[in-house]
Design an enzyme around this catalytic site. Structure first.
Site, PDB file in Angstrom:
ATOM      1  N   SER A  24      32.077 -17.910  72.182  1.00  0.00           N
ATOM      2  CA  SER A  24      31.363 -18.668  71.367  1.00  0.00           C
ATOM      3  C   SER A  24      29.961 -18.639  72.018  1.00  0.00           C
ATOM      4  O   SER A  24      29.691 -18.684  73.308  1.00  0.00           O
ATOM      5  CB  SER A  24      31.715 -19.955  70.932  1.00  0.00           C
ATOM      6  N   TYR A  53      35.327 -28.187  74.082  1.00  0.00           N
ATOM      7  CA  TYR A  53      35.271 -26.932  73.372  1.00  0.00           C
ATOM      8  C   TYR A  53      34.311 -25.956  74.266  1.00  0.00           C
ATOM      9  O   TYR A  53      34.779 -24.840  74.425  1.00  0.00           O
ATOM     10  CB  TYR A  53      34.738 -27.101  72.122  1.00  0.00           C
TER      11      TYR A  53
HETATM   12  P1  NDP Z   1      40.211 -19.606  62.208  1.00  0.00           P
HETATM   13  O1  NDP Z   1      40.737 -21.106  62.305  1.00  0.00           O
HETATM   14  O2  NDP Z   1      40.100 -19.130  60.900  1.00  0.00           O
HETATM   15  O3  NDP Z   1      41.274 -18.845  63.139  1.00  0.00           O
HETATM   16  C1  NDP Z   1      41.897 -19.160  64.168  1.00  0.00           C
HETATM   17  C2  NDP Z   1      43.066 -18.384  64.554  1.00  0.00           C
HETATM   18  O4  NDP Z   1      43.802 -18.723  65.560  1.00  0.00           O
HETATM   19  C3  NDP Z   1      44.231 -18.673  63.363  1.00  0.00           C
HETATM   20  O5  NDP Z   1      44.556 -17.535  62.892  1.00  0.00           O
HETATM   21  C4  NDP Z   1      45.171 -19.403  63.777  1.00  0.00           C
HETATM   22  O6  NDP Z   1      46.568 -19.204  63.495  1.00  0.00           O
HETATM   23  C5  NDP Z   1      45.094 -18.939  65.377  1.00  0.00           C
HETATM   24  N1  NDP Z   1      45.613 -19.811  66.397  1.00  0.00           N
HETATM   25  C6  NDP Z   1      45.360 -21.167  66.717  1.00  0.00           C
HETATM   26  N2  NDP Z   1      46.165 -21.475  67.643  1.00  0.00           N
HETATM   27  C7  NDP Z   1      47.053 -20.816  67.898  1.00  0.00           C
HETATM   28  C8  NDP Z   1      48.284 -20.530  68.659  1.00  0.00           C
HETATM   29  N3  NDP Z   1      48.743 -21.796  69.596  1.00  0.00           N
HETATM   30  N4  NDP Z   1      49.027 -19.622  68.729  1.00  0.00           N
HETATM   31  C9  NDP Z   1      48.586 -18.542  67.971  1.00  0.00           C
HETATM   32  N5  NDP Z   1      47.499 -18.501  67.192  1.00  0.00           N
HETATM   33  C10 NDP Z   1      46.844 -19.633  67.111  1.00  0.00           C
HETATM   34  O7  NDP Z   1      38.935 -19.709  62.762  1.00  0.00           O
HETATM   35  P2  NDP Z   1      37.936 -18.427  63.459  1.00  0.00           P
HETATM   36  O8  NDP Z   1      38.264 -17.278  62.987  1.00  0.00           O
HETATM   37  O9  NDP Z   1      36.537 -18.941  63.190  1.00  0.00           O
HETATM   38  O10 NDP Z   1      38.193 -18.389  65.101  1.00  0.00           O
HETATM   39  C11 NDP Z   1      38.524 -17.275  65.702  1.00  0.00           C
HETATM   40  C12 NDP Z   1      37.933 -17.356  67.174  1.00  0.00           C
HETATM   41  O11 NDP Z   1      36.386 -17.352  67.074  1.00  0.00           O
HETATM   42  C13 NDP Z   1      38.218 -18.792  67.925  1.00  0.00           C
HETATM   43  O12 NDP Z   1      38.407 -18.449  69.306  1.00  0.00           O
HETATM   44  C14 NDP Z   1      36.903 -19.464  67.930  1.00  0.00           C
HETATM   45  O13 NDP Z   1      36.835 -20.335  68.984  1.00  0.00           O
HETATM   46  C15 NDP Z   1      35.876 -18.374  67.689  1.00  0.00           C
HETATM   47  N6  NDP Z   1      34.693 -18.689  67.172  1.00  0.00           N
HETATM   48  C16 NDP Z   1      34.289 -19.226  65.924  1.00  0.00           C
HETATM   49  C17 NDP Z   1      33.282 -19.503  65.516  1.00  0.00           C
HETATM   50  C18 NDP Z   1      33.002 -20.152  64.067  1.00  0.00           C
HETATM   51  O14 NDP Z   1      31.942 -20.771  63.799  1.00  0.00           O
HETATM   52  N7  NDP Z   1      33.884 -19.892  63.338  1.00  0.00           N
HETATM   53  C19 NDP Z   1      32.156 -19.461  66.160  1.00  0.00           C
HETATM   54  C20 NDP Z   1      32.266 -19.057  67.647  1.00  0.00           C
HETATM   55  C21 NDP Z   1      33.551 -18.485  68.093  1.00  0.00           C
HETATM   56  P3  NDP Z   1      47.730 -20.050  63.096  1.00  0.00           P
HETATM   57  O15 NDP Z   1      47.173 -21.401  62.997  1.00  0.00           O
HETATM   58  O16 NDP Z   1      48.459 -19.285  61.945  1.00  0.00           O
HETATM   59  O17 NDP Z   1      48.583 -19.998  64.425  1.00  0.00           O
END
Ligand code: NDP
Length: 239
Positions: A132, A145
């Protein structure tokens, strides 16, 4: 058939968009998240979807073994799963700190651990860690975070050096604001409202597809080219 790509956190947002893009390019996929039905409904060809919490190394390993038996060795891991629980450090429940440390650092390390050794032995492979902008600079209410994402940068860079001679690439994508479900898990309503207001005033956020394009760019360059880091944010995001 093209080579196997594993994507963690493929049930929404960036992971889902990356799955769709790489599948459209012909890659067999292993998609991992807890909400397995959200991945199955994508109905992508040559794709295995498994309910895996990335903190559970046993089911994580089982899913990789199953996919490798069907599609060959993992060629690329997109370490994308993550949680962002914004909070005031003086009042935030420590369980939220631990959840971010567990998923964003330990879960990411589990993924690396499960594929790296084999990639080194094969002299080929790519790991793309989703960090990020908050892994490069700090923001208020983001202390823990930011800590987890700073860790993604330092770990990625150090491992990249270790495996560079083995022709294995370790890359980082560090996005600014992307329109996804990420914010919805923050429990402090005041912080959520403030973040939304900041985002709305800023104008257009990135889309998950923008980040999926960055994955495609990094991964499909020749193996001899390693993009170490892509820092990508909305044009109107000042910070
Ligand atoms: P979402 O919340 O849409 O996606 C997060 C994903 O992580 C979900 O598919 C969730 O699946 C999965 N996840 C969370 N915990 C677990 C776990 N314990 N085991 C397996 N899967 C897990 O958010 P984003 O798509 O935005 O996030 C994706 C990445 O991008 C993250 O690392 C985030 O920090 C990063 N990011 C996002 C930004 C933004 O503004 N959106 C900016 C910068 C970075 P499920 O709950 O089904 O397990």
């Amino acid at each position: 058939m093209k080579k196997l790509v594993v994507i963690t956190g493929a049930s929404s947002g960036i992971g889902e968009a990356t799955a769709k893009l790489l599948s459209s390019m012909g890659h067999p996929l292993l998609l991992l998240a807890r909400r397995v039905e959200r991945m199955e409904v994508l109905n992508l060809p040559n794709t295995i979807c498994r309910k895996v919490d990335i903190l559970d190394t046993k089911t994580f390993q089982q899913a990789i073994t199953e996919a490798e038996e069907k599609f060959g060795d993992v060629d690329c891991l997109v370490n994308n799963a993550g949680v962002m629980l914004l909070g005031d450090s003086t009042t935030q429940d420590i369980s939220e700190w631990n959840q971010m440390i567990d998923v964003n650092i330990k879960g990411l390390l589990n993924g690396i651990h499960l594929v790296l050794n084999k990639m080194v032995k094969r002299n080929c492979g790519t790991i793309i860690n989703i960090s990020s902008v908050a892994g490069r600079k700090t923001f208020s209410d983001h202390a823990i975070y930011c800590g987890t994402k700073f860790a993604v940068h330092s770990i990625s860079d150090a491992i990249r050096k270790e495996v560079s001679a083995s022709n294995v690439r370790v890359s980082i994508i560090a996005p600014g604001v992307v329109e996804t479900e990420l914010l919805s898990h923050t429990t402090d309503k005041g912080i959520v409202d403030g973040y939304k207001e900041w985002k709305d005033n800023m104008g257009e956020a990135l889309t998950s597809e923008n980040i999926a394009s960055a994955v495609d760019y990094i991964y499909h360059l020749p193996q001899s080219v390693c993009v170490r880091e892509v820092l990508i944010a909305p044009t109107k995001q000042p910070d």
